[in-house]
Design a protein around this motif. Structure first.
Motif, mmCIF file in Angstrom:
data_model
loop_
_atom_site.group_PDB
_atom_site.id
_atom_site.type_symbol
_atom_site.label_atom_id
_atom_site.label_comp_id
_atom_site.label_asym_id
_atom_site.label_seq_id
_atom_site.Cartn_x
_atom_site.Cartn_y
_atom_site.Cartn_z
ATOM 1 N N PRO A 15 0.797 -1.216 0.000
ATOM 2 C CA PRO A 15 0.000 0.000 0.000
ATOM 3 C C PRO A 15 0.834 1.272 0.000
ATOM 4 C CG PRO A 15 0.051 -0.932 2.201
ATOM 5 C CD PRO A 15 0.717 -1.939 1.287
ATOM 6 N N HIS A 16 2.119 1.129 0.397
ATOM 7 C CA HIS A 16 3.039 2.269 0.373
ATOM 8 C C HIS A 16 4.438 1.742 0.665
ATOM 9 C CE1 HIS A 16 3.044 1.998 4.758
ATOM 10 N NE2 HIS A 16 1.726 2.124 4.762
ATOM 11 N N PRO A 17 5.476 2.564 0.508
ATOM 12 C CA PRO A 17 6.838 2.105 0.846
ATOM 13 C C PRO A 17 6.929 1.641 2.290
ATOM 14 C CG PRO A 17 6.922 4.157 -0.390
ATOM 15 C CD PRO A 17 5.478 3.931 -0.059
ATOM 16 N N PRO A 18 7.763 0.636 2.559
ATOM 17 C CA PRO A 18 7.934 0.190 3.944
ATOM 18 C C PRO A 18 8.422 1.332 4.824
ATOM 19 C CG PRO A 18 9.008 -1.313 2.406
ATOM 20 C CD PRO A 18 8.609 -0.118 1.613
ATOM 21 N N ILE A 19 7.863 1.404 6.028
ATOM 22 C CA ILE A 19 8.248 2.429 6.996
ATOM 23 C C ILE A 19 8.906 1.738 8.186
ATOM 24 C CG2 ILE A 19 7.465 4.303 8.497
ATOM 25 C CD1 ILE A 19 5.045 4.630 6.655
ATOM 26 N N PHE A 20 10.062 2.264 8.592
ATOM 27 C CA PHE A 20 10.782 1.765 9.754
ATOM 28 C C PHE A 20 11.028 2.930 10.707
ATOM 29 C CE2 PHE A 20 11.533 -1.542 6.762
ATOM 30 C CZ PHE A 20 11.949 -2.682 7.462
ATOM 31 N N LEU A 40 2.579 1.057 16.194
ATOM 32 C CA LEU A 40 2.081 1.515 14.902
ATOM 33 C C LEU A 40 2.114 0.436 13.834
ATOM 34 C CD1 LEU A 40 3.746 5.059 14.767
ATOM 35 C CD2 LEU A 40 1.448 4.456 15.544
ATOM 36 N N GLY A 41 2.656 -0.741 14.166
ATOM 37 C CA GLY A 41 2.734 -1.821 13.188
ATOM 38 C C GLY A 41 3.753 -1.571 12.091
ATOM 39 N N LEU A 42 4.894 -0.985 12.475
ATOM 40 C CA LEU A 42 5.937 -0.626 11.521
ATOM 41 C C LEU A 42 7.216 -1.399 11.826
ATOM 42 C CD1 LEU A 42 5.409 3.245 11.592
ATOM 43 C CD2 LEU A 42 4.429 1.601 9.968
ATOM 44 N N GLY A 43 8.170 -1.345 10.895
ATOM 45 C CA GLY A 43 9.468 -1.945 11.134
ATOM 46 C C GLY A 43 10.287 -1.121 12.113
ATOM 47 N N ASP A 88 8.670 -10.975 18.945
ATOM 48 C CA ASP A 88 7.364 -11.620 18.885
ATOM 49 C C ASP A 88 6.315 -10.776 18.170
ATOM 50 O OD1 ASP A 88 7.040 -9.635 20.765
ATOM 51 O OD2 ASP A 88 5.920 -10.893 22.171
ATOM 52 N N SER A 89 6.688 -9.544 17.764
ATOM 53 C CA SER A 89 5.743 -8.689 17.031
ATOM 54 C C SER A 89 5.505 -9.169 15.611
ATOM 55 C CB SER A 89 6.258 -7.249 16.992
ATOM 56 O OG SER A 89 7.402 -7.145 16.146
ATOM 57 N N GLY A 90 6.473 -9.916 15.060
ATOM 58 C CA GLY A 90 6.374 -10.325 13.664
ATOM 59 C C GLY A 90 6.669 -9.219 12.678
ATOM 60 N N LEU A 91 7.096 -8.063 13.178
ATOM 61 C CA LEU A 91 7.409 -6.920 12.321
ATOM 62 C C LEU A 91 8.883 -6.943 11.940
ATOM 63 C CD1 LEU A 91 5.379 -4.338 14.418
ATOM 64 C CD2 LEU A 91 4.761 -5.178 12.124
ATOM 65 N N PRO A 92 9.238 -6.344 10.778
ATOM 66 C CA PRO A 92 10.619 -6.456 10.296
ATOM 67 C C PRO A 92 11.605 -5.610 11.087
ATOM 68 C CG PRO A 92 9.322 -5.093 8.808
ATOM 69 C CD PRO A 92 8.358 -5.675 9.802
ATOM 70 N N ILE A 93 12.843 -6.104 11.133
ATOM 71 C CA ILE A 93 13.944 -5.411 11.801
ATOM 72 C C ILE A 93 15.057 -5.204 10.786
ATOM 73 C CG2 ILE A 93 15.718 -5.582 13.589
ATOM 74 C CD1 ILE A 93 13.770 -7.397 15.138
ATOM 75 N N ALA A 94 15.553 -3.973 10.690
ATOM 76 C CA ALA A 94 16.670 -3.638 9.805
ATOM 77 C C ALA A 94 17.739 -2.949 10.636
ATOM 78 C CB ALA A 94 16.209 -2.732 8.667
ATOM 79 N N VAL A 95 18.834 -3.611 10.895
ATOM 80 C CA VAL A 95 19.874 -3.095 11.790
ATOM 81 C C VAL A 95 20.756 -2.110 11.028
ATOM 82 C CG1 VAL A 95 21.710 -3.725 13.380
ATOM 83 C CG2 VAL A 95 19.833 -5.331 12.944
ATOM 84 N N GLY A 148 16.431 -13.248 12.821
ATOM 85 C CA GLY A 148 15.346 -12.895 11.909
ATOM 86 C C GLY A 148 15.368 -11.491 11.363
ATOM 87 N N ALA A 149 16.465 -10.744 11.550
ATOM 88 C CA ALA A 149 16.553 -9.417 10.939
ATOM 89 C C ALA A 149 16.472 -9.548 9.418
ATOM 90 C CB ALA A 149 17.859 -8.732 11.334
ATOM 91 N N VAL A 150 15.732 -8.658 8.782
ATOM 92 C CA VAL A 150 15.585 -8.728 7.330
ATOM 93 C C VAL A 150 16.735 -8.048 6.607
ATOM 94 C CG1 VAL A 150 13.073 -8.857 7.474
ATOM 95 C CG2 VAL A 150 14.164 -6.621 7.201
ATOM 96 N N ARG A 151 17.420 -7.137 7.321
ATOM 97 C CA ARG A 151 18.487 -6.372 6.679
ATOM 98 C C ARG A 151 19.475 -5.906 7.734
ATOM 99 N NH1 ARG A 151 15.441 -2.767 4.766
ATOM 100 N NH2 ARG A 151 15.353 -3.482 2.595
ATOM 101 N N ALA A 152 20.741 -5.868 7.358
ATOM 102 C CA ALA A 152 21.769 -5.224 8.168
ATOM 103 C C ALA A 152 22.607 -4.366 7.235
ATOM 104 C CB ALA A 152 22.644 -6.250 8.879
ATOM 105 N N THR A 153 22.856 -3.127 7.625
ATOM 106 C CA THR A 153 23.714 -2.277 6.823
ATOM 107 C C THR A 153 25.050 -2.101 7.519
ATOM 108 O OG1 THR A 153 22.944 -0.182 7.804
ATOM 109 C CG2 THR A 153 21.729 -1.037 5.898
ATOM 110 N N LEU A 154 26.096 -2.051 6.723
ATOM 111 C CA LEU A 154 27.457 -1.888 7.225
ATOM 112 C C LEU A 154 27.860 -0.423 7.105
ATOM 113 C CD1 LEU A 154 29.014 -4.998 5.444
ATOM 114 C CD2 LEU A 154 27.979 -4.874 7.734
ATOM 115 N N LYS A 155 28.527 0.084 8.120
ATOM 116 C CA LYS A 155 28.900 1.493 8.120
ATOM 117 C C LYS A 155 30.024 1.750 7.125
ATOM 118 C CE LYS A 155 30.401 5.245 11.154
ATOM 119 N NZ LYS A 155 30.774 5.619 12.539
#
Length: 273
Positions: free
Chosen positions: A174-179, A193-196, A217-224, A241-248
């Motif tokens: 419905p729109h871009p993912p919001i974290f 709010l049901g967001l990442g 346990d929220s089932g919502l995405p995590i991006a480190v 279960g993190a969906v994404r990790a970014t490296l500095k």
């Protein structure tokens, strides 16, 4: 788990076009950019990491302008804000900027938001630090309605809009993912709010489970963002279960940046596929 890069793009480091091409060529999934409109010279608010505020904070490029340029020279790279300081921005202009970027990138936007830490910077935008969380909640409601509804009306404590219409709508539905970026308070807001959630990475595998436990346990995405370039820690985030990790990625001239990316790409390749 996808592996991306998190950095400050400035006028003193590699340019956005060269960086975007280099990341896609090396197989990175995403690029997350920080933003600051300006840095007041009054330093009453302490830098959260301690010590002097790094030079890059004063010199960041506008993330959405930079991303528009990057979108034109890439095809797959996900374009994420880590994070947009939404409480310092006009909410309707930001809704339009993100939707426009999502359209010209063919649906490659991730919208990371946060309340920020620099109280003087907030004050210059007319934002009361004491109510910035409540303001962010209302802004996110207005933005998501603007992206998804033909006619929008909103009456809150901090924002008030008579019925209006606004386009474009984003490509993503419905729109871009919001974290929501930040620590414990951000995790609670994201859950409510049901967001990442975008937490900062921790330094040891043992700390990963403790950090993520209240949110998993929220089932919502995590991006480190960012995570340490440590295979053991990255493995722990992937297993959790993190969906994404970014490296500095430090802000460096182009030739130095490309050498660093070559090394980081070897680490990212462990998680490809």
């Amino acid at each position: 788990m996808q592996i991306g890069i998190n950095t400050f793009l400035t006028d003193e480091g590699i340019g956005p076009l060269e960086l975007g091409r280099a990341l896609e060529e090396r197989g990175f999934e995403s690029l997350f950019l920080a933003e600051h409109s300006h840095i007041p010279l009054s330093r009453e608010t302490a830098y959260p990491a301690g010590g002097e505020l790094p030079r890059v904070y004063y010199r960041t490029l506008d993330p959405f302008v930079a991303f528009a340029a990057i979108a034109a020279v890439t095809e797959r790279l996900v374009l994420g804000t880590g994070v947009t300081l939404l409480i310092q921005r006009d909410v309707l202009h930001t809704a339009k900027e993100v939707a426009t970027l999502d359209r010209i990138s063919n649906g490659r936007v991730v919208f990371g938001v946060g309340v920020g830490w620099n109280r003087e910077e907030m004050a210059d935008h007319g934002t009361d630090p004491r109510t910035r969380g409540a303001l962010l909640d209302e802004q996110l409601q207005v933005i998501t309605r603007t992206w998804t509804a033909e006619t929008v009306e909103f009456h809150g404590t901090h924002l008030d809009f008579a019925p209006f219409q606004a386009w474009p709508k984003p490509v993503q539905r419905p729109h871009p993912p919001i974290f929501v970026g930040g620590a414990e308070a951000a995790a609670r807001r994201a859950r409510r709010l049901g967001l990442g959630w975008i937490p900062n990475g921790v330094g040891s595998p043992a700390a990963v489970a403790e950090q993520l436990a209240p949110f998993l346990d929220s089932g919502l995405p995590i991006a480190v963002t960012p995570a340490p370039a440590d295979p053991a820690v990255l493995d722990a985030y992937a297993e959790a279960g993190a969906v994404r990790a970014t490296l500095k990625l430090e802000t460096l001239p182009a030739d130095e940046t490309l050498r660093v990316l070559d090394d980081l790409a070897k680490l990212a390749a462990r998680y490809a596929g």
